[in-house]
Motif scaffolding. Structure first.
Motif, PDB file in Angstrom:
ATOM      1  N   LEU A   1       0.823  -1.211   0.000  1.00  0.00           N
ATOM      2  CA  LEU A   1       0.000   0.000   0.000  1.00  0.00           C
ATOM      3  C   LEU A   1       0.861   1.267   0.000  1.00  0.00           C
ATOM      4  O   LEU A   1       0.558   2.228  -0.704  1.00  0.00           O
ATOM      5  CB  LEU A   1      -0.943   0.005   1.200  1.00  0.00           C
ATOM      6  CG  LEU A   1      -2.159  -0.912   1.095  1.00  0.00           C
ATOM      7  CD1 LEU A   1      -2.887  -1.008   2.427  1.00  0.00           C
ATOM      8  CD2 LEU A   1      -3.101  -0.414   0.007  1.00  0.00           C
ATOM      9  N   LYS A   2       1.933   1.258   0.787  1.00  0.00           N
ATOM     10  CA  LYS A   2       2.835   2.423   0.806  1.00  0.00           C
ATOM     11  C   LYS A   2       3.441   2.648  -0.579  1.00  0.00           C
ATOM     12  O   LYS A   2       3.490   3.781  -1.067  1.00  0.00           O
ATOM     13  CB  LYS A   2       3.971   2.207   1.819  1.00  0.00           C
ATOM     14  CG  LYS A   2       3.574   2.383   3.252  1.00  0.00           C
ATOM     15  CD  LYS A   2       4.805   2.137   4.134  1.00  0.00           C
ATOM     16  CE  LYS A   2       4.530   2.275   5.582  1.00  0.00           C
ATOM     17  NZ  LYS A   2       5.715   2.017   6.418  1.00  0.00           N
ATOM     18  N   LYS A   3       3.860   1.554  -1.199  1.00  0.00           N
ATOM     19  CA  LYS A   3       4.462   1.645  -2.528  1.00  0.00           C
ATOM     20  C   LYS A   3       3.433   2.151  -3.548  1.00  0.00           C
ATOM     21  O   LYS A   3       3.732   3.024  -4.369  1.00  0.00           O
ATOM     22  CB  LYS A   3       5.005   0.273  -2.938  1.00  0.00           C
ATOM     23  CG  LYS A   3       5.749   0.268  -4.246  1.00  0.00           C
ATOM     24  CD  LYS A   3       6.318  -1.113  -4.536  1.00  0.00           C
ATOM     25  CE  LYS A   3       7.041  -1.120  -5.872  1.00  0.00           C
ATOM     26  NZ  LYS A   3       7.613  -2.434  -6.184  1.00  0.00           N
ATOM     27  N   ALA A   4       2.227   1.622  -3.463  1.00  0.00           N
ATOM     28  CA  ALA A   4       1.171   2.033  -4.387  1.00  0.00           C
ATOM     29  C   ALA A   4       0.814   3.509  -4.185  1.00  0.00           C
ATOM     30  O   ALA A   4       0.619   4.245  -5.159  1.00  0.00           O
ATOM     31  CB  ALA A   4      -0.067   1.157  -4.194  1.00  0.00           C
ATOM     32  N   PHE A   5       0.766   3.960  -2.938  1.00  0.00           N
ATOM     33  CA  PHE A   5       0.430   5.358  -2.662  1.00  0.00           C
ATOM     34  C   PHE A   5       1.545   6.289  -3.123  1.00  0.00           C
ATOM     35  O   PHE A   5       1.281   7.369  -3.634  1.00  0.00           O
ATOM     36  CB  PHE A   5       0.135   5.557  -1.171  1.00  0.00           C
ATOM     37  CG  PHE A   5      -0.392   6.926  -0.843  1.00  0.00           C
ATOM     38  CD1 PHE A   5      -1.657   7.320  -1.278  1.00  0.00           C
ATOM     39  CD2 PHE A   5       0.362   7.828  -0.119  1.00  0.00           C
ATOM     40  CE1 PHE A   5      -2.154   8.590  -0.988  1.00  0.00           C
ATOM     41  CE2 PHE A   5      -0.120   9.095   0.179  1.00  0.00           C
ATOM     42  CZ  PHE A   5      -1.381   9.472  -0.257  1.00  0.00           C
ATOM     43  N   LYS A   6       2.782   5.840  -2.957  1.00  0.00           N
ATOM     44  CA  LYS A   6       3.912   6.649  -3.425  1.00  0.00           C
ATOM     45  C   LYS A   6       3.859   6.804  -4.950  1.00  0.00           C
ATOM     46  O   LYS A   6       4.125   7.874  -5.490  1.00  0.00           O
ATOM     47  CB  LYS A   6       5.236   6.002  -3.009  1.00  0.00           C
ATOM     48  CG  LYS A   6       6.444   6.870  -3.262  1.00  0.00           C
ATOM     49  CD  LYS A   6       7.703   6.252  -2.684  1.00  0.00           C
ATOM     50  CE  LYS A   6       8.883   7.188  -2.905  1.00  0.00           C
ATOM     51  NZ  LYS A   6      10.104   6.688  -2.304  1.00  0.00           N
ATOM     52  N   ALA A   7       3.460   5.741  -5.633  1.00  0.00           N
ATOM     53  CA  ALA A   7       3.366   5.775  -7.097  1.00  0.00           C
ATOM     54  C   ALA A   7       2.130   6.538  -7.574  1.00  0.00           C
ATOM     55  O   ALA A   7       2.140   7.138  -8.639  1.00  0.00           O
ATOM     56  CB  ALA A   7       3.335   4.349  -7.650  1.00  0.00           C
ATOM     57  N   ASN A   8       1.059   6.520  -6.755  1.00  0.00           N
ATOM     58  CA  ASN A   8      -0.193   7.154  -7.170  1.00  0.00           C
ATOM     59  C   ASN A   8      -0.920   7.712  -5.951  1.00  0.00           C
ATOM     60  O   ASN A   8      -1.855   7.100  -5.447  1.00  0.00           O
ATOM     61  CB  ASN A   8      -1.073   6.144  -7.904  1.00  0.00           C
ATOM     62  CG  ASN A   8      -2.352   6.770  -8.422  1.00  0.00           C
ATOM     63  OD1 ASN A   8      -2.545   7.977  -8.367  1.00  0.00           O
ATOM     64  ND2 ASN A   8      -3.246   5.931  -8.927  1.00  0.00           N
ATOM     65  N   ASP A   9      -0.484   8.880  -5.494  1.00  0.00           N
ATOM     66  CA  ASP A   9      -1.094   9.470  -4.299  1.00  0.00           C
ATOM     67  C   ASP A   9      -2.414  10.184  -4.609  1.00  0.00           C
ATOM     68  O   ASP A   9      -2.994  10.825  -3.741  1.00  0.00           O
ATOM     69  CB  ASP A   9      -0.129  10.413  -3.591  1.00  0.00           C
ATOM     70  CG  ASP A   9       0.300  11.603  -4.428  1.00  0.00           C
ATOM     71  OD1 ASP A   9      -0.242  11.793  -5.533  1.00  0.00           O
ATOM     72  OD2 ASP A   9       1.187  12.349  -3.966  1.00  0.00           O
ATOM     73  N   ALA A  10      -2.897  10.043  -5.831  1.00  0.00           N
ATOM     74  CA  ALA A  10      -4.186  10.631  -6.220  1.00  0.00           C
ATOM     75  C   ALA A  10      -5.302   9.588  -6.258  1.00  0.00           C
ATOM     76  O   ALA A  10      -6.417   9.894  -6.664  1.00  0.00           O
ATOM     77  CB  ALA A  10      -4.063  11.307  -7.581  1.00  0.00           C
TER      78      ALA A  10
END
Length: 181
Positions: free
Chosen positions: A14-23
């Protein structure tokens, strides 16, 4: 241990996904909820604030951030109210967010506005089970608020009462009534 390992993998993903797409509201919401389960309140707030900085009208994340601020940052009641207000559009079916908005008005002692909001919500076609779920219990510093007053109607599982601190008639679940008084 396996479950804990899965949790670690999930949070990292989830952290990695949010870093890649925080929108992404979905990713932000999932990550914030994960942080909440781990009692990392400030992290959950940061994630939602970052998302809402670019998508201020995202209803679910506004509602979640409103709840976080209302529960963990009670001195920021006005901020919570703003987030709750952004969490629904008049006439939509975000009934839970509408409830939390009305409750926040009430807690802030804006009783006339709260009454209007609760009455509007009362007109909506919400099933009885959902209506009867106990939520929004009043507390200060993590402790339940004890109110004194007069019971106006007593039923098997609930009562209605008047008290001096908050105007109007209030629903009370039977398990929250101190019958020794």
């Amino acid at each position: 241990r396996e479950l804990l390992g899965e949790s670690d993998k999930a949070i990292l993903a989830l952290k990695k996904a949010f870093k890649a797409n925080d929108a992404s509201p979905y990713i932000a919401s999932a990550l914030a909820k994960f942080y909440l389960r781990g009692n990392k309140i400030s992290h959950a707030r940061e994630v939602l604030e970052k998302l809402l900085a670019t998508q201020s009208s995202e209803k679910n994340c506004n509602g979640l951030l409103g709840k976080i601020i209302s529960k963990y940052y009670p001195d920021e009641a006005n901020k919570a109210l703003i987030y709750f207000r952004r969490s629904f559009t008049k006439g939509d079916s975000n009934y839970f967010n509408q409830f939390w908005f009305a409750r926040q008005l009430y807690v802030m002692r804006k009783f006339e506005d709260a009454t209007i909001a609760f009455k509007e919500l009362g007109k909506e076609p919400i099933d009885l089970y959902t209506k009867r779920i106990i939520r929004g219990i009043l507390s200060e510093n993590g402790n339940l608020i004890q109110l004194k007053g007069k019971i106006t109607k007593l039923e098997t599982t609930y009562a209605f009462a008047l008290n001096t601190k908050y105007p109007g008639i209030h629903f009370i679940h039977k398990e929250n009534i101190d019958e020794s008084v």
